[in-house]
Design a protein around this motif. Structure first.
Motif: not given
Ligand code: LMR
Length: 398
Positions: A29-38, A240-249
C-alpha cells in the motif's frame, strides 16, 4: 575530483516511493509520495487534460523557446486562478513567472529575494514539507523555524506562531501553506488566519505562500482564500503555485511564481530580475504542461470540466477520510477518529512512532513517511480495512 563525495541516503519521500515500486508484495500500500490516486490505485491523466493535450498537439506549429517568463496566456490564467476574478487592481502591480513546478517557483522566489535582500530570513513552521528547507536555503535564504502543530490536540499552535511573527524583524519572510498543509493536513482556521495576517501586517513581514493543492481541500476559491486576503492587506508578497496535483501534471513540471509589488514599476523590475535569475538557473521554463493549463483555463467549457473533475477528486479524498475514520473507530471502540475528517487535502500526520512506521512497512508493506505522514489518497476499498485495523491500535490518545 569526486572522491570526496560519499553516498547520500535516499530522499525521505522519493526514496520511499522507489522502495515501494521494488516491493514485490501483492499487499503493498503506497501512502508515501503526495500524488492523487483513483479507486483502482492509479494516477490517471485527468480526462480534461487528455483532451486539452490532444487539442494542443493538433494545433501546435512550433517548439520554439517560450519567453523566459513563460507563456503569457498561462501567466494570466494562473494569476486569475489563484487571485480570483476581481483582480484588476492587483495585476498591474504583480510579476507573474512560469516556473518548473512549485519547487521551481519556491527556488526562483528565493533567488529573487536574495537579489533584493541578501541574507534575508524566512520563518518556517515546524513541521513542514521536507523540501522547503533545501529549496529556500539553496536560493540563499536563512531559515528560522517555529512550532506550528500540536501533536496531542492535532491543531495549529497559534500562540507560538504569533510569538514567532511578533519577534521577527520587519521585512522577514514567512512561509505559509495556503491550504492542505503538508505534512499535517491541519490548516489554520479562518479566525487563526485573520490573527496571523494581522501580525504580519503590523510587523511589516512578507508572506511567501506555497499553494500546491488548490482545489483538493474544499474548492479552488476557498483554498486560495488566505492568499487573496493577504493580497488585500499587504503591499508585497510572493506565491509559489504548483499545477502538479490539481491538474495531475506532476512530471510536466508546471507552476508559477507570483510576486505582488508596491507598484507597477517595481513589478516590472522584479520580473526583469526573476528572468535573469531563471536564465542563470535553467534559461526558460518547460512549455508542455503550462500550455495544457492555458488551453484549459482559457476555454470556459474546459475550465468547467476541470473544476468538476477536480471536485470529484476532492470528494473522493474526503470519502476516504470518512471511511478511514469509521474503520479506525470500528477497530478501536471508544476512540474518536473524527480528526481525520476535519483535516484538509491528501495528508494526515498520524502521530505514530518511527519504529511503528518501519514495522508497518517491513511487516505489512504499508508505506508512509518516516514522520508518519500518510497520503490518504493511496487508500482504496481493498486496502483501507487492513490499514485501518493495523493503524488503529497505534494512534496516540484515548
Ligand atoms: C510530496 O510531498 O509527497 C510531494 O509534494 C512530492 C514531493 O516532491 O515531495
Amino acid at each position: 575530483m569526486f572522491a570526496t563525495l560519499e553516498q547520500l541516503p535516499p530522499d525521505p519521500i522519493l526514496g520511499l516511493s522507489a522502495a515501494f515500486r521494488e516491493d514485490p508484495s501483492p499487499d503493498k500500500v503506497d501512502l508515501s509520495v503526495g500524488v492523487y490516486k483513483d479507486r483502482a490505485g492509479n494516477t490517471p491523466v485527468m480526462a480534461v487534460v487528455k483532451e486539452a493535450e490532444q487539442a494542443l498537439i493538433a494545433a501546435q506549429a512550433t517548439k520554439v523557446y517560450l519567453p523566459a517568463a513563460g507563456s503569457p496566456g498561462f501567466r494570466e490564467a494562473i494569476f486569475r486562478l489563484v487571485m480570483g476574478e476581481d483582480t484588476q487592481d492587483l495585476r498591474p502591480r504583480s510579476a507573474v513567472l512560469q516556473a518548473a513546478g512549485g519547487c521551481g517557483a519556491l527556488r526562483l522566489g528565493a533567488e529573487l529575494v536574495q537579489r533584493a535582500q541578501p541574507g534575508a530570513t524566512i520563518l518556517l513552521g515546524d513541521p513542514t514539507w521536507p523540501n522547503h528547507g533545501p529549496l529556500l536555503s539553496g536560493g540563499g535564504l536563512q531559515l528560522a523555524r517555529h512550532p506550528y502543530y500540536d501533536t496531542a490536540t492535532r491543531s495549529v499552535v497559534l500562540q507560538p506562531v504569533l510569538d514567532a511573527l511578533e519577534s521577527a524583524a520587519a521585512g522577514t519572510l514567512v512561509l505559509l501553506q495556503a491550504s492542505c498543509h503538508n505534512p499535517t493536513g491541519v490548516d489554520p482556521t479562518p479566525e487563526q488566519w485573520g490573527q496571523i495576517l494581522e501580525v504580519i501586517v503590523a510587523r511589516r513581514l512578507v508572506p511567501f505562500f506555497d499553494i500546491a493543492y488548490q482545489g483538493l481541500g474544499v474548492d479552488p476559491d476557498t483554498d486560495a482564500w488566505p492568499i487573496r486576503e493577504a493580497a488585500r492587506l499587504l503591499p508585497e508578497m510572493l506565491v509559489a503555485v504548483s499545477s502538479s496535483k490539481n491538474f495531475g501534471l506532476y512530471r510536466e513540471r508546471t507552476g508559477a511564481l507570483l510576486v505582488l509589488a508596491q507598484d507597477r514599476g517595481r513589478a516590472s523590475a522584479i520580473e526583469s530580475h526573476a528572468n535573469k535569475a531563471a536564465r542563470a538557473l535553467y534559461s526558460m521554463p518547460p512549455a508542455h504542461g503550462a500550455l495544457i493549463v492555458e488551453t484549459i483555463l482559457t476555454d470556459a467549457q474546459r475550465e468547467t470540466a476541470w473544476r468538476n473533475e477536480l471536485a470529484g477528486m476532492c470528494a473522493h479524498i474526503r470519502g476516504l477520510r470518512s471511511r478511514l475514520a469509521e474503520g479506525i473507530m470500528a477497530a478501536r471502540p471508544g476512540y474518536d477518529a473524527s480528526w481525520i475528517t476535519r483535516q484538509q487535502g491528501m495528508f494526515s500526520l498520524l502521530g505514530i512512532s518511527r519504529d511503528e512506521v518501519n514495522s508497518l512497512r517491513e511487516q505489512h508493506h504499508i508505506y508512509m513517511g518516516y514522520d508518519s505522514r500518510a497520503n490518504l489518497a493511496g487508500l482504496n476499498q481493498d486496502n483501507l480495512p487492513r490499514v485501518a485495523e493495523l493503524v488503529a491500535p497505534l494512534l496516540p490518545g484515548d
